[in-house]
Write an enzyme that holds these catalytic residues in place. Structure first.
Site, short mmCIF file in Angstrom:
data_model
loop_
_atom_site.label_atom_id
_atom_site.label_comp_id
_atom_site.label_asym_id
_atom_site.label_seq_id
_atom_site.Cartn_x
_atom_site.Cartn_y
_atom_site.Cartn_z
CG ASP A 69 -0.63 88.29 48.53
OD1 ASP A 69 -1.72 88.92 47.65
OD2 ASP A 69 0.57 87.27 47.35
CG ASP A 124 0.76 90.02 44.80
OD1 ASP A 124 -0.76 90.24 45.06
OD2 ASP A 124 1.40 89.01 44.17
CB SER A 170 -3.04 86.39 46.15
OG SER A 170 -3.09 87.57 44.88
CG ASP A 189 -3.48 92.03 47.26
OD1 ASP A 189 -2.15 92.73 47.16
OD2 ASP A 189 -3.47 90.58 45.53
MG MG Z 1 -2.06 89.12 45.69
#
Ligand code: MG
Length: 452
Positions: free
Chosen positions: A244, A246, A98, A242
């Protein structure tokens, strides 16, 4: 930054080469495969340099227990969630740490609906490892691997077909969008969706190399370069995600960060104008969420921190909108998970329909300031510290949903322990940044006294 490797009910994470090994990844994936049972398991990853190595360990682990891993390549976390939900896969594995720096990596597990495993499901996977219950299959039953492409396009198509997103109106506006993907997986999905929406893009950090060009958490202090790109190009908005993808943070047309809390607040306001229904947010999310919901005449449900807790509650109350203040918008329309490309599309739709600027939209919602701090507690017992804070507080103002939250009329403060590191997190929200920080400082002093 804590212990080098952590196995918990929410997955496994650590620093590669310092605890996070291919052996461990293989074992964890085999355990996940045992939990899933026979069938295909989609495997996606963010752009980290360690992702490819880990992918091979994950594939071995899955195949060794008879699962069929499907490589969907570098893609966003919400894209994996979407792909799992709309396939016959029995589950999904996301290789990503993340917003954590480049040396970290982790595995996160999705169930067959494309939703993160809940605590009970996560415990079952952990039990398989802890109790040594992995059963490798015989040679003739080894799983078969394959690849699947186009998952990102399918995800984007689903977002753009949502009722609440007015694609035609957004296209008409020809928005100028500054975009920072921090060389993460956002480079796969963000330019494509913004392109489909007719935006003119001013991109930075768009190579999915995992060479993060700044601290990858999309908080104002890390987005100065993006703010400058907005100003230099007179963009309508800046969008940061960010690694990834999300979490989504936005910058206003003057190059000022709107604050990641307000991705959810502005989206919430827009969604509730379209459809009334309950709102779900974690207890650490801004109070502006409650103000906007009150205005719309709907109820807010607060949960423990952690995406799965928000998602579970959203299902239970049939929520219209939910999310986390860290830039994580969750809508029930497509799949139940934080989704940055979806958040960007919703914000653009709000801009297009209102014919307002980002700063004007922000002026329409109550403004609060938040301070977030952490304190290392080494060997001190976090639960005892929290207990002492409860004892010294006015009971009628306490919310114990997650850690200790003290709700005052004009501000709140929350103290909670980390489940993964020997630290205590302290957050406060107030009418000014100074007030919020002084609240944090006061509790840092109190905790220091408790820990001697
Ligand atoms: Mg993330």
């Amino acid at each position: 930054m804590g212990k080098p490797v952590m196995i918990s009910v929410s997955g496994v994470r650590g620093i590669v080469g310092q605890g996070l090994t291919p052996e461990l990844m293989l074992k964890f994936s085999a355990a996940a495969g045992m939990f899933y049972g026979k069938g295909s398991v989609l495997v996606g990853r963010d752009s980290r340099v360690t992702g490819n190595m880990i992918k091979h360990a994950v594939f071995s682990g899955l195949m060794s227990v008879g699962c069929d891993p499907v490589d969907i390549g570098i893609c966003s976390t919400p894209t994996v969630e979407h792909a799992v939900k709309f396939s016959d896969a029995v589950g999904g594995i996301i290789i990503t740490a993340s917003h954590n720096p480049a040396e970290w990596n982790a595995l996160k597990l999705l169930n067959r609906d494309g939703i993160f495993l809940n605590e009970e499901e996560g415990r079952r996977v952990k039990d398989i490892i802890d109790k040594d219950l992995i059963e490798y299959v015989m040679w003739e039953n080894i799983g078969v691997s394959s690849e699947k492409t186009c998952v990102t396009s399918a995800h984007i198509k689903s977002i753009l077909s949502m009722d609440i997103i007015d694609v035609a109106k957004i296209k008409e506006r020809k928005f100028k969008v500054a975009l920072d993907c921090v060389n993460g997986a956002g480079s796969t999905v963000m330019p494509e969706i913004l392109g489909e929406l007719g935006c003119e893009i001013f991109p930075i950090n768009m190579e999915p190399t995992g060479d993060f060009s700044h601290n990858p958490e999309p908080v104002p202090g890390n987005l100065t370069e993006l703010c400058q790109v907005v100003r230099d190009n007179k963009a309508d908005i800046g969008v940061a995600v960010d690694p990834d993808v999300d979490r989504c943070a936005i910058i206003d047309e003057n190059g000022n960060p709107v604050g990641e809390e307000y991705t959810l607040v502005l989206s919430e306001k827009y969604v509730l104008e379209k459809r009334k229904g309950p709102v779900v947010a974690n207890v650490s999310t801004t109070r502006a969420v409650d103000d906007v919901a009150r205005e719309a005449g709907v109820e807010v449900f607060r949960t423990k921190v952690g995406e799965i807790n928000v998602v579970k509650k959203m299902i239970a109350v049939n929520a219209s909108v939910g999310g986390e203040g860290n830039g994580g918008l969750i809508l029930p329309d497509v799949h139940l998970g934080r989704d940055a490309p979806m958040a960007a599309a919703v914000i653009l739709s709000a801009l297009a329909e209102s014919d307002k600027t980002v700063s004007e939209l922000k002026k329409e919602v109550p403004l609060y300031y938040m301070a977030k701090n952490r304190i290392e507690i080494a060997n001190a017992n976090a639960d005892e510290i929290l207990k002492k804070i409860i004892d010294m507080s006015d009971e009628s103002k306490l919310d114990l949903t997650d850690g200790v939250k003290i709700n005052e009329e004009n501000y709140w403060i929350q103290v909670r322990k980390s489940n993964t590191e020997p630290i205590i997190r302290i957050m406060a929200e107030a009418a000014t940044q100074e007030k919020a920080q002084s609240l944090c400082d006061r509790y840092i002093e109190i905790i220091k006294k408790f820990t001697g």
